[in-house]
Scaffold this active site. Structure first.
Site, mmCIF file in Angstrom:
data_model
loop_
_atom_site.group_PDB
_atom_site.id
_atom_site.type_symbol
_atom_site.label_atom_id
_atom_site.label_comp_id
_atom_site.label_asym_id
_atom_site.label_seq_id
_atom_site.Cartn_x
_atom_site.Cartn_y
_atom_site.Cartn_z
ATOM 1 N N LEU A 34 0.813 -1.220 0.000
ATOM 2 C CA LEU A 34 0.000 0.000 0.000
ATOM 3 C C LEU A 34 0.850 1.275 0.000
ATOM 4 C CD1 LEU A 34 -2.696 -1.083 2.629
ATOM 5 C CD2 LEU A 34 -2.700 -1.426 0.152
ATOM 6 N N HIS A 35 0.382 2.235 -0.757
ATOM 7 C CA HIS A 35 1.036 3.553 -0.776
ATOM 8 C C HIS A 35 -0.044 4.621 -0.596
ATOM 9 C CE1 HIS A 35 -0.534 3.722 -4.824
ATOM 10 N NE2 HIS A 35 0.151 2.644 -5.172
ATOM 11 N N HIS A 38 -3.427 4.261 -2.289
ATOM 12 C CA HIS A 38 -4.416 3.395 -1.619
ATOM 13 C C HIS A 38 -5.003 4.094 -0.391
ATOM 14 C CE1 HIS A 38 -1.597 0.321 -3.465
ATOM 15 N NE2 HIS A 38 -2.753 -0.012 -3.995
ATOM 16 N N LYS A 151 -6.133 6.279 -11.830
ATOM 17 C CA LYS A 151 -4.868 5.961 -12.508
ATOM 18 C C LYS A 151 -5.036 4.739 -13.407
ATOM 19 C CE LYS A 151 -0.190 4.558 -11.933
ATOM 20 N NZ LYS A 151 -0.324 3.091 -11.981
ATOM 21 N N SER A 188 2.765 0.780 -6.891
ATOM 22 C CA SER A 188 3.607 -0.162 -6.135
ATOM 23 C C SER A 188 4.863 -0.517 -6.924
ATOM 24 C CB SER A 188 2.820 -1.437 -5.820
ATOM 25 O OG SER A 188 1.629 -1.098 -5.156
ATOM 26 N N ARG A 189 4.770 -0.415 -8.250
ATOM 27 C CA ARG A 189 5.922 -0.799 -9.089
ATOM 28 C C ARG A 189 7.014 0.274 -9.137
ATOM 29 N NH1 ARG A 189 1.682 -3.305 -12.484
ATOM 30 N NH2 ARG A 189 2.046 -5.531 -12.540
#
Ligand code: PAF
Length: 278
Positions: A34-35, A38, A151, A188-189
């Site tokens: 999670l970032h 999220h 996104k 996340s990437r």
């Protein structure tokens, strides 16, 4: 209330049965790691629902054979802590065997014109996998409101169609893309990017801004908009960059509030996507 970790469908159903009838459920489906993107979905859910569920499940069926399913970043402990800190009620983090019982399961065939272009052209079978897991999770959780980031524009539009076509009584709430200070859309990437790749990656939001600025100055021909924005993307390997409508049909002229610029490019080995809702 304390955040609860649930890993089985039985426990999920037992928890749901204990909830007061009519208490609204907000649902944020995720693949974990999670970032802030999220967290903004969780925040939106918390504001409008009695109870917030977050699923953390790296869904195997939406990854192609040559994609990064095994390498996809995972950190359940850290994710759970973030959910606790952000007031999530339930973290649903099942094993794949809990979700998929058969190797050859019933799946949904998404609309051809929406799911096999752009992201769906590059990532064969991706949206069948996304719709399959989202429908399974919707059927398990039956949320009042479900939160998705803008996104993943194509995913969002397909999920809106899923709900519409299958008469699911769930509100899909689109949430704005969250960006780092340098403009790069959170993903996340992004952790895969080295310094040089990141320098190149930030050209993506710049190219989209260029489109937005040019439209403001009066340009509406999509071929001209894309051609001039492409010059900014040197050093990146562009997979697609186009302007389309909300059915994913390419447009020759921009239509206000009905168009989307979609961009996917590789910085080194890392695939990045971003977009502009016009
Ligand atoms: O956007 C994602 O993270 C995933 O595609 C989703 C919606 C959680 C389905 O696995």
């Amino acid at each position: 209330m304390k955040t609860q970790l649930i890993t089985t469908i039985n426990d999920l159903i037992a928890y749901k049965n204990k909830l007061t009838k009519n208490s609204s459920i907000g649902f944020v489906p995720t693949m974990g790691y999670l970032h802030k993107g999220h967290l903004s979905l969780i925040e939106a859910s918390k504001q409008n629902n009695a109870c917030t569920f977050v699923s953390i499940f790296v869904n195997p069926t939406q990854f192609g054979p040559n994609e990064d399913f095994e390498q996809y970043p995972r950190d359940l402990q850290k994710d759970f802590k973030l959910c606790e800190e952000n007031g999530v009620d339930i973290v649903f983090a099942p094993q794949a065997s809990e979700i998929y019982h058969n190797t050859d399961e019933i799946a949904i065939l998404p609309p051809k014109n929406m799911a096999y272009v752009y992201e769906g052209f590059i990532r064969e079978g991706h949206f069948e996998g996304v719709l399959q897991i989202v429908l399974k999770l919707f059927n398990l959780i039956y949320p009042t409101n479900a939160y998705f980031g803008q996104k993943d524009a194509q995913q969002l539009l397909l999920i809106q169609r899923l709900v519409l076509d299958l008469f699911l009584p769930i509100n899909i709430i689109p949430c704005p893309t969250q960006r780092d200070i340098d403009g790069l859309a959170l993903s996340s990437r992004n952790i895969y990017l080295n310094k040089e790749e990141r320098q190149n990656a930030i050209k993506i939001p710049l190219a989209l801004k260029h489109i937005s600025d040019s439209i403001k100055k009066g340009e509406n021909k999509t071929s001209i908009l894309i051609k001039s924005a492409k010059t900014i993307l040197e050093g990146l390997d562009i997979e697609y960059f186009d302007i389309c409508d909300y059915n994913l049909t390419p447009l020759s002229k921009v239509q206000k509030n009905k168009s989307l610029a979609l961009l996917a490019a590789k910085a080194g080995k890392t695939r990045l996507i971003d977009n502009l809702w016009i």
